[in-house]
Design a protein around this motif. Structure first.
Motif, mmCIF file in Angstrom:
data_model
loop_
_atom_site.group_PDB
_atom_site.id
_atom_site.type_symbol
_atom_site.label_atom_id
_atom_site.label_comp_id
_atom_site.label_asym_id
_atom_site.label_seq_id
_atom_site.Cartn_x
_atom_site.Cartn_y
_atom_site.Cartn_z
ATOM 1 N N LEU A 141 -2.381 -0.466 -5.663
ATOM 2 C CA LEU A 141 -3.652 -0.712 -6.210
ATOM 3 C C LEU A 141 -3.825 -1.860 -7.090
ATOM 4 O O LEU A 141 -4.741 -2.980 -7.223
ATOM 5 N N LEU A 142 -2.613 -2.096 -8.025
ATOM 6 C CA LEU A 142 -2.509 -3.013 -8.976
ATOM 7 C C LEU A 142 -2.168 -4.246 -8.446
ATOM 8 O O LEU A 142 -2.443 -5.595 -9.163
ATOM 9 N N SER A 143 -1.347 -4.404 -7.516
ATOM 10 C CA SER A 143 -0.810 -5.684 -6.915
ATOM 11 C C SER A 143 -0.960 -5.658 -5.400
ATOM 12 O O SER A 143 -0.408 -4.700 -4.749
ATOM 13 N N ARG A 144 -1.368 -6.628 -4.712
ATOM 14 C CA ARG A 144 -1.598 -6.394 -3.252
ATOM 15 C C ARG A 144 -0.303 -7.225 -2.559
ATOM 16 O O ARG A 144 0.022 -6.648 -1.335
ATOM 17 N N HIS A 145 0.452 -8.024 -3.388
ATOM 18 C CA HIS A 145 1.500 -8.676 -3.012
ATOM 19 C C HIS A 145 2.971 -8.228 -3.409
ATOM 20 O O HIS A 145 3.938 -8.508 -2.690
ATOM 21 N N THR A 146 3.086 -7.396 -4.273
ATOM 22 C CA THR A 146 4.358 -7.148 -4.714
ATOM 23 C C THR A 146 4.992 -6.173 -3.642
ATOM 24 O O THR A 146 4.408 -5.365 -3.086
ATOM 25 N N LEU A 147 6.342 -6.478 -3.158
ATOM 26 C CA LEU A 147 6.939 -5.620 -2.222
ATOM 27 C C LEU A 147 7.528 -4.419 -3.045
ATOM 28 O O LEU A 147 8.049 -4.240 -4.047
ATOM 29 N N LEU A 148 7.118 -3.155 -2.500
ATOM 30 C CA LEU A 148 7.359 -2.069 -2.904
ATOM 31 C C LEU A 148 8.614 -1.140 -1.966
ATOM 32 O O LEU A 148 8.552 -1.431 -0.869
ATOM 33 N N TYR A 149 9.330 -0.325 -2.749
ATOM 34 C CA TYR A 149 10.373 0.211 -1.914
ATOM 35 C C TYR A 149 10.332 1.699 -2.250
ATOM 36 O O TYR A 149 9.858 2.235 -3.326
ATOM 37 N N THR A 150 10.794 2.476 -1.259
ATOM 38 C CA THR A 150 10.915 4.170 -1.444
ATOM 39 C C THR A 150 12.002 4.323 -2.355
ATOM 40 O O THR A 150 12.919 3.617 -2.749
ATOM 41 N N GLU A 151 11.833 5.619 -2.864
ATOM 42 C CA GLU A 151 13.281 6.149 -3.555
ATOM 43 C C GLU A 151 14.330 5.943 -2.314
ATOM 44 O O GLU A 151 14.114 5.884 -1.034
ATOM 45 N N MET A 152 15.558 6.111 -2.514
ATOM 46 C CA MET A 152 16.638 6.102 -1.750
ATOM 47 C C MET A 152 16.582 7.414 -0.896
ATOM 48 O O MET A 152 16.336 8.634 -1.545
ATOM 49 N N VAL A 153 16.651 7.583 0.498
ATOM 50 C CA VAL A 153 16.636 8.530 1.186
ATOM 51 C C VAL A 153 18.085 8.569 1.976
ATOM 52 O O VAL A 153 18.292 7.589 2.592
ATOM 53 N N THR A 154 18.757 9.771 2.150
ATOM 54 C CA THR A 154 20.210 9.602 2.717
ATOM 55 C C THR A 154 19.877 9.780 4.224
ATOM 56 O O THR A 154 18.913 10.584 4.715
ATOM 57 N N THR A 155 20.714 9.200 4.852
ATOM 58 C CA THR A 155 20.607 9.296 6.277
ATOM 59 C C THR A 155 20.618 10.637 7.027
ATOM 60 O O THR A 155 20.007 11.258 7.784
ATOM 61 N N GLY A 156 21.529 11.727 6.207
ATOM 62 C CA GLY A 156 21.604 13.087 6.362
ATOM 63 C C GLY A 156 20.274 13.621 6.311
ATOM 64 O O GLY A 156 19.873 14.511 6.981
ATOM 65 N N ALA A 157 19.573 13.367 5.212
ATOM 66 C CA ALA A 157 18.275 14.041 5.068
ATOM 67 C C ALA A 157 17.315 13.728 6.238
ATOM 68 O O ALA A 157 16.364 14.425 6.455
ATOM 69 N N LEU A 158 17.358 12.460 6.521
ATOM 70 C CA LEU A 158 16.256 12.168 7.457
ATOM 71 C C LEU A 158 16.656 12.813 8.862
ATOM 72 O O LEU A 158 15.772 12.922 9.794
ATOM 73 N N ILE A 159 18.051 12.667 9.151
ATOM 74 C CA ILE A 159 18.260 13.250 10.566
ATOM 75 C C ILE A 159 18.325 14.809 10.595
ATOM 76 O O ILE A 159 17.912 15.122 11.784
ATOM 77 N N HIS A 160 18.865 15.330 9.596
ATOM 78 C CA HIS A 160 18.748 16.940 9.671
ATOM 79 C C HIS A 160 17.808 17.521 8.956
ATOM 80 O O HIS A 160 17.806 18.628 8.851
ATOM 81 N N GLY A 161 16.913 16.926 8.236
ATOM 82 C CA GLY A 161 15.963 17.419 7.363
ATOM 83 C C GLY A 161 14.484 17.228 7.723
ATOM 84 O O GLY A 161 14.407 17.106 9.155
ATOM 85 N N ASP A 162 13.508 17.366 6.965
ATOM 86 C CA ASP A 162 11.849 17.232 7.413
ATOM 87 C C ASP A 162 11.760 15.475 7.391
ATOM 88 O O ASP A 162 11.552 15.089 6.385
ATOM 89 N N THR A 163 12.059 15.116 8.487
ATOM 90 C CA THR A 163 11.911 13.715 8.588
ATOM 91 C C THR A 163 10.372 13.093 8.337
ATOM 92 O O THR A 163 10.422 12.203 7.338
ATOM 93 N N ASP A 164 9.339 13.984 8.610
ATOM 94 C CA ASP A 164 8.105 13.433 8.471
ATOM 95 C C ASP A 164 7.723 13.476 6.837
ATOM 96 O O ASP A 164 7.245 12.578 6.239
ATOM 97 N N ARG A 165 8.492 14.430 6.053
ATOM 98 C CA ARG A 165 8.178 14.632 4.891
ATOM 99 C C ARG A 165 8.691 13.410 4.062
ATOM 100 O O ARG A 165 8.416 12.842 3.059
ATOM 101 N N PHE A 166 10.068 12.750 4.301
ATOM 102 C CA PHE A 166 10.588 12.095 3.670
ATOM 103 C C PHE A 166 10.264 10.624 3.988
ATOM 104 O O PHE A 166 10.149 9.702 3.168
ATOM 105 N N LEU A 167 9.584 10.484 5.235
ATOM 106 C CA LEU A 167 9.089 9.014 5.429
ATOM 107 C C LEU A 167 7.523 9.094 5.253
ATOM 108 O O LEU A 167 6.882 7.912 5.770
#
Length: 348
Positions: free
Chosen positions: A43-69
């Protein structure tokens, strides 16, 4: 595909992605750069590049992928930061990043915590440039997204200029063209993650020298940067600047980014306007079953240094956690801060 419903009308018109620029970025920060914070930042900046928190590969592959992403399309441009070291797993997760609509996939080679070290994640990978290069090559082969690396200038026992150059050259040889460099070494034995953000001295000149030595690479500088004056100083020597804790604790700073660095108008003149624009999103999250406190904790710094800011923080802190707390808590807190005709954006 994004695992989310369409953005509320208050921001839906901004969901056309600006071209990705790393001139000004907000760093990935665990527990902080959640989707709720990122919505406010966008909302405050249209052009700033934003990053997620770090998500481990294990969490994405073996966890709730939809929730993490999960994220809102209004957050674009948005990069996913991964933690991992297995090339196959990194490639799989890079594909997921593209499927879920992210604009970049970034590998964490900077986190110094013991927990991630034990899983060969983060700054300990500075000692294994070949392994990092293997992971980068696998990700680059798996996705059309840009693959970037965020790293330190070294770690204890491997902190020479030549070793830093060896790391950059090997990873660049695997296809990485963008390096986000935290201008401190990480001390993996004896310092906490917090101490690792403060005790090792900053060596901005090393990052400048990387750009001089490798002009064909995109070099983004990170570490201890707080003001726009400092950003301008670094931009004279690098391709972009990444802010971390300052952008979180004082998010209204981001309202000055578009006019200061992109020649575009500021989206809002006061933090009151920005917060009111966020109310439909907050309402939609509450209706989805999210507790107010999970959202409101990211708003506490919005009126940092302004008259009434302390009362705003206190009211939210004392009431957002209560059972059934809803949008009225935010509205009542907002009423405690007098709205000026415009809030000057402090840049120095």
């Amino acid at each position: 595909m994004t695992s989310t419903s369409p953005a509320p009308a208050s921001i839906r018109s901004y969901t056309v992605k600006p071209s990705l620029s790393r001139r000004f970025c907000v760093a990935p920060m665990m527990d902080w750069t959640t989707s709720h914070y990122r919505y406010l930042a966008r909302l405050l900046s249209r052009h700033t590049l934003l990053y997620t928190e770090m998500v481990t590969t294990g969490a994405l592959i073996h966890g709730d992928t939809d929730r993490f992403l999960r994220h809102d399309p209004a957050e674009y441009p948005l990069a996913l930061q991964l933690g991992g070291s297995d090339a196959g797993e990194l490639a799989h997760c890079a594909k997921l990043a593209e499927q879920f609509g992210f604009d970049e996939v970034n590998l964490n080679v900077g986190c110094p915590s013991d927990r991630v070290q034990n899983n060969m994640i983060g700054a300990c990978l500075m000692a294994h440039p070949d392994r990092v290069a293997e992971g980068v090559r696998a990700m680059a082969d798996a996705t059309s997204l840009p693959v970037t690396v965020k790293h330190r200038i070294g770690i204890d026992g491997r902190d020479s200029w030549d070793q830093l150059c060896e790391f950059v050259e090997k990873v660049a040889g695997a296809g990485c063209r963008t390096f986000i460099v935290h201008a401190r070494i990480a001390i993996l034995e004896g310092l906490s993650p917090k101490e690792n953000r403060e005790i090792p001295p900053l060596k901005y000149d090393w990052v400048y020298q990387l750009k001089q030595r490798y002009p064909h690479l995109e070099i983004i500088i990170n570490g201890g940067i707080k003001t726009f004056a400092e950003v301008h100083q670094h931009l004279a020597h690098t391709d972009g600047v990444m802010l971390g804790r300052e952008a979180y604790h004082n998010p209204w700073l981001l309202a000055g980014v578009d006019p200061e660095f992109f020649g575009a108008p500021a989206p809002f003149h006061t933090p009151h306007e920005a917060l009111r624009a966020m109310l439909p999103f907050i309402r939609s999250e509450l209706e989805r079953g999210v507790y107010l406190g999970h959202i409101s904790r990211h708003l506490l710094g919005l009126f940092h240094g302004m008259p009434g800011g302390r009362q705003f923080r206190r009211y939210i802190s004392e009431n957002a956690h209560k059972a059934g707390a809803g949008l009225e808590v935010i509205e009542e807190a907002l009423a405690r801060v007098r709205e000026p005709e415009a809030s000057p954006i402090v840049t120095a």
